[in-house]
Motif scaffolding. Structure first.
Motif, PDB file in Angstrom:
ATOM      1  N   ALA A   1      27.543  20.962  66.806  1.00  0.00           N
ATOM      2  CA  ALA A   1      26.665  22.128  66.669  1.00  0.00           C
ATOM      3  C   ALA A   1      26.220  22.310  65.216  1.00  0.00           C
ATOM      4  O   ALA A   1      25.122  22.785  64.953  1.00  0.00           O
ATOM      5  CB  ALA A   1      27.369  23.378  67.180  1.00  0.00           C
ATOM      6  N   ASN A   2      27.071  21.919  64.277  1.00  0.00           N
ATOM      7  CA  ASN A   2      26.732  21.978  62.864  1.00  0.00           C
ATOM      8  C   ASN A   2      26.066  20.657  62.479  1.00  0.00           C
ATOM      9  O   ASN A   2      26.650  19.584  62.661  1.00  0.00           O
ATOM     10  CB  ASN A   2      27.998  22.205  62.029  1.00  0.00           C
ATOM     11  N   SER A   3      24.874  20.718  61.938  1.00  0.00           N
ATOM     12  CA  SER A   3      24.111  19.503  61.634  1.00  0.00           C
ATOM     13  C   SER A   3      24.753  18.628  60.556  1.00  0.00           C
ATOM     14  O   SER A   3      24.389  17.474  60.411  1.00  0.00           O
ATOM     15  CB  SER A   3      22.695  19.878  61.201  1.00  0.00           C
ATOM     16  N   ARG A   4      25.718  19.175  59.816  1.00  0.00           N
ATOM     17  CA  ARG A   4      26.362  18.405  58.746  1.00  0.00           C
ATOM     18  C   ARG A   4      27.737  17.878  59.140  1.00  0.00           C
ATOM     19  O   ARG A   4      28.423  17.268  58.332  1.00  0.00           O
ATOM     20  CB  ARG A   4      26.470  19.276  57.504  1.00  0.00           C
ATOM     21  N   ILE A   5      28.136  18.122  60.393  1.00  0.00           N
ATOM     22  CA  ILE A   5      29.453  17.675  60.850  1.00  0.00           C
ATOM     23  C   ILE A   5      29.274  16.700  62.008  1.00  0.00           C
ATOM     24  O   ILE A   5      28.529  16.964  62.940  1.00  0.00           O
ATOM     25  CB  ILE A   5      30.325  18.867  61.294  1.00  0.00           C
ATOM     26  N   PHE A   6      29.984  15.567  61.926  1.00  0.00           N
ATOM     27  CA  PHE A   6      29.919  14.543  62.968  1.00  0.00           C
ATOM     28  C   PHE A   6      31.328  14.235  63.464  1.00  0.00           C
ATOM     29  O   PHE A   6      32.309  14.430  62.757  1.00  0.00           O
ATOM     30  CB  PHE A   6      29.291  13.254  62.426  1.00  0.00           C
ATOM     31  N   VAL A   7      31.404  13.747  64.686  1.00  0.00           N
ATOM     32  CA  VAL A   7      32.663  13.318  65.280  1.00  0.00           C
ATOM     33  C   VAL A   7      32.518  11.847  65.615  1.00  0.00           C
ATOM     34  O   VAL A   7      31.483  11.420  66.121  1.00  0.00           O
ATOM     35  CB  VAL A   7      32.957  14.133  66.559  1.00  0.00           C
ATOM     36  N   GLU A   8      33.572  11.085  65.340  1.00  0.00           N
ATOM     37  CA  GLU A   8      33.521   9.659  65.644  1.00  0.00           C
ATOM     38  C   GLU A   8      33.844   9.440  67.120  1.00  0.00           C
ATOM     39  O   GLU A   8      34.835   9.935  67.631  1.00  0.00           O
ATOM     40  CB  GLU A   8      34.516   8.886  64.781  1.00  0.00           C
ATOM     41  N   GLU A   9      32.983   8.706  67.792  1.00  0.00           N
ATOM     42  CA  GLU A   9      33.234   8.355  69.191  1.00  0.00           C
ATOM     43  C   GLU A   9      34.063   7.087  69.229  1.00  0.00           C
ATOM     44  O   GLU A   9      33.715   6.089  68.619  1.00  0.00           O
ATOM     45  CB  GLU A   9      31.910   8.111  69.928  1.00  0.00           C
ATOM     46  N   LYS A  10      35.173   7.155  69.927  1.00  0.00           N
ATOM     47  CA  LYS A  10      36.030   5.983  70.071  1.00  0.00           C
ATOM     48  C   LYS A  10      35.550   5.163  71.262  1.00  0.00           C
ATOM     49  O   LYS A  10      35.081   5.711  72.247  1.00  0.00           O
ATOM     50  CB  LYS A  10      37.484   6.411  70.315  1.00  0.00           C
ATOM     51  N   GLU A  11      35.688   3.870  71.143  1.00  0.00           N
ATOM     52  CA  GLU A  11      35.344   3.007  72.269  1.00  0.00           C
ATOM     53  C   GLU A  11      36.411   3.162  73.341  1.00  0.00           C
ATOM     54  O   GLU A  11      37.596   3.311  73.043  1.00  0.00           O
ATOM     55  CB  GLU A  11      35.262   1.555  71.816  1.00  0.00           C
ATOM     56  N   ALA A  12      35.998   3.125  74.595  1.00  0.00           N
ATOM     57  CA  ALA A  12      36.940   3.255  75.702  1.00  0.00           C
ATOM     58  C   ALA A  12      37.875   2.048  75.728  1.00  0.00           C
ATOM     59  O   ALA A  12      37.479   0.924  75.442  1.00  0.00           O
ATOM     60  CB  ALA A  12      36.177   3.357  77.014  1.00  0.00           C
ATOM     61  N   THR A  13      39.118   2.312  76.064  1.00  0.00           N
ATOM     62  CA  THR A  13      40.108   1.247  76.151  1.00  0.00           C
ATOM     63  C   THR A  13      40.012   0.582  77.512  1.00  0.00           C
ATOM     64  O   THR A  13      39.978   1.258  78.532  1.00  0.00           O
ATOM     65  CB  THR A  13      41.527   1.819  75.964  1.00  0.00           C
ATOM     66  N   ASN A  14      39.946  -0.716  77.517  1.00  0.00           N
ATOM     67  CA  ASN A  14      39.906  -1.471  78.767  1.00  0.00           C
ATOM     68  C   ASN A  14      41.343  -1.599  79.264  1.00  0.00           C
ATOM     69  O   ASN A  14      42.119  -2.417  78.763  1.00  0.00           O
ATOM     70  CB  ASN A  14      39.263  -2.842  78.533  1.00  0.00           C
ATOM     71  N   MET A  15      41.715  -0.760  80.238  1.00  0.00           N
ATOM     72  CA  MET A  15      43.092  -0.733  80.726  1.00  0.00           C
ATOM     73  C   MET A  15      43.499  -2.061  81.367  1.00  0.00           C
ATOM     74  O   MET A  15      44.670  -2.422  81.346  1.00  0.00           O
ATOM     75  CB  MET A  15      43.285   0.427  81.703  1.00  0.00           C
ATOM     76  N   HIS A  16      42.546  -2.787  81.923  1.00  0.00           N
ATOM     77  CA  HIS A  16      42.873  -4.078  82.525  1.00  0.00           C
ATOM     78  C   HIS A  16      43.433  -5.029  81.462  1.00  0.00           C
ATOM     79  O   HIS A  16      44.420  -5.717  81.678  1.00  0.00           O
ATOM     80  CB  HIS A  16      41.636  -4.688  83.201  1.00  0.00           C
TER      81      HIS A  16
ATOM     82  N   LYS B   1      47.281  13.121  51.697  1.00  0.00           N
ATOM     83  CA  LYS B   1      46.587  11.905  51.252  1.00  0.00           C
ATOM     84  C   LYS B   1      45.850  12.182  49.954  1.00  0.00           C
ATOM     85  O   LYS B   1      45.460  13.308  49.681  1.00  0.00           O
ATOM     86  CB  LYS B   1      45.541  11.493  52.287  1.00  0.00           C
ATOM     87  N   LEU B   2      45.666  11.125  49.185  1.00  0.00           N
ATOM     88  CA  LEU B   2      44.860  11.248  47.971  1.00  0.00           C
ATOM     89  C   LEU B   2      43.371  11.208  48.289  1.00  0.00           C
ATOM     90  O   LEU B   2      42.567  11.842  47.628  1.00  0.00           O
ATOM     91  CB  LEU B   2      45.201  10.122  46.994  1.00  0.00           C
ATOM     92  N   TYR B   3      43.003  10.449  49.314  1.00  0.00           N
ATOM     93  CA  TYR B   3      41.602  10.286  49.673  1.00  0.00           C
ATOM     94  C   TYR B   3      41.438  10.418  51.175  1.00  0.00           C
ATOM     95  O   TYR B   3      42.309  10.043  51.941  1.00  0.00           O
ATOM     96  CB  TYR B   3      41.083   8.899  49.237  1.00  0.00           C
ATOM     97  N   GLU B   4      40.313  10.941  51.608  1.00  0.00           N
ATOM     98  CA  GLU B   4      39.969  11.021  53.026  1.00  0.00           C
ATOM     99  C   GLU B   4      39.015   9.875  53.349  1.00  0.00           C
ATOM    100  O   GLU B   4      38.095   9.589  52.587  1.00  0.00           O
ATOM    101  CB  GLU B   4      39.283  12.348  53.355  1.00  0.00           C
ATOM    102  N   GLU B   5      39.245   9.234  54.475  1.00  0.00           N
ATOM    103  CA  GLU B   5      38.351   8.172  54.897  1.00  0.00           C
ATOM    104  C   GLU B   5      37.070   8.798  55.438  1.00  0.00           C
ATOM    105  O   GLU B   5      37.106   9.808  56.137  1.00  0.00           O
ATOM    106  CB  GLU B   5      39.003   7.324  56.004  1.00  0.00           C
ATOM    107  N   LEU B   6      35.958   8.188  55.115  1.00  0.00           N
ATOM    108  CA  LEU B   6      34.668   8.677  55.597  1.00  0.00           C
ATOM    109  C   LEU B   6      34.220   7.856  56.792  1.00  0.00           C
ATOM    110  O   LEU B   6      34.545   6.684  56.916  1.00  0.00           O
ATOM    111  CB  LEU B   6      33.619   8.583  54.486  1.00  0.00           C
ATOM    112  N   LEU B   7      33.481   8.494  57.677  1.00  0.00           N
ATOM    113  CA  LEU B   7      32.896   7.778  58.810  1.00  0.00           C
ATOM    114  C   LEU B   7      31.645   7.076  58.306  1.00  0.00           C
ATOM    115  O   LEU B   7      30.664   7.720  57.960  1.00  0.00           O
ATOM    116  CB  LEU B   7      32.539   8.750  59.935  1.00  0.00           C
TER     117      LEU B   7
END
Length: 89
Positions: A54-69, A38-44
């Motif tokens: 554990a690293n204060s400068r790194i984050f993970v995006e939490e995905k919303e749970a899928t409603n299986m119903h 890719k030319l660019y990375e998407e930012l959160l």
């Protein structure tokens, strides 16, 4: 994260730091993007869905749970519409 930097500028800088001259001692060849690059990375940007690591400068995006119903209901609706459309032919 810092300012964006051109890869070409970075390559030239690394060659100079090694005591060489770009395009004289070492050629730089631009080959273009490879498959999957890719030319660019998407930012959160949505901070409410970011989880700290554990690293204060790194984050993970939490995905919303899928409603299986809803997924199963949509699947049933699509199957029913397909079956009905096949009968009409």
């Amino acid at each position: 994260m810092g300012k964006p930097m051109k890869i070409l500028d970075l390559a030239e800088r690394l060659i100079r730091q090694a005591g060489l001259v770009p395009y004289v001692d070492i050629d730089i060849i631009e080959t273009g993007l490879r498959p999957g690059e890719k030319l660019y990375e998407e930012l959160l940007l949505d901070k409410k869905h970011q989880k700290k690591t554990a690293n204060s400068r790194i984050f993970v995006e939490e995905k919303e749970a899928t409603n299986m119903h809803l997924v199963q209901n949509d699947d049933y609706t699509i199957s029913t519409l397909y079956s009905t459309s096949r009968l009409d032919q």
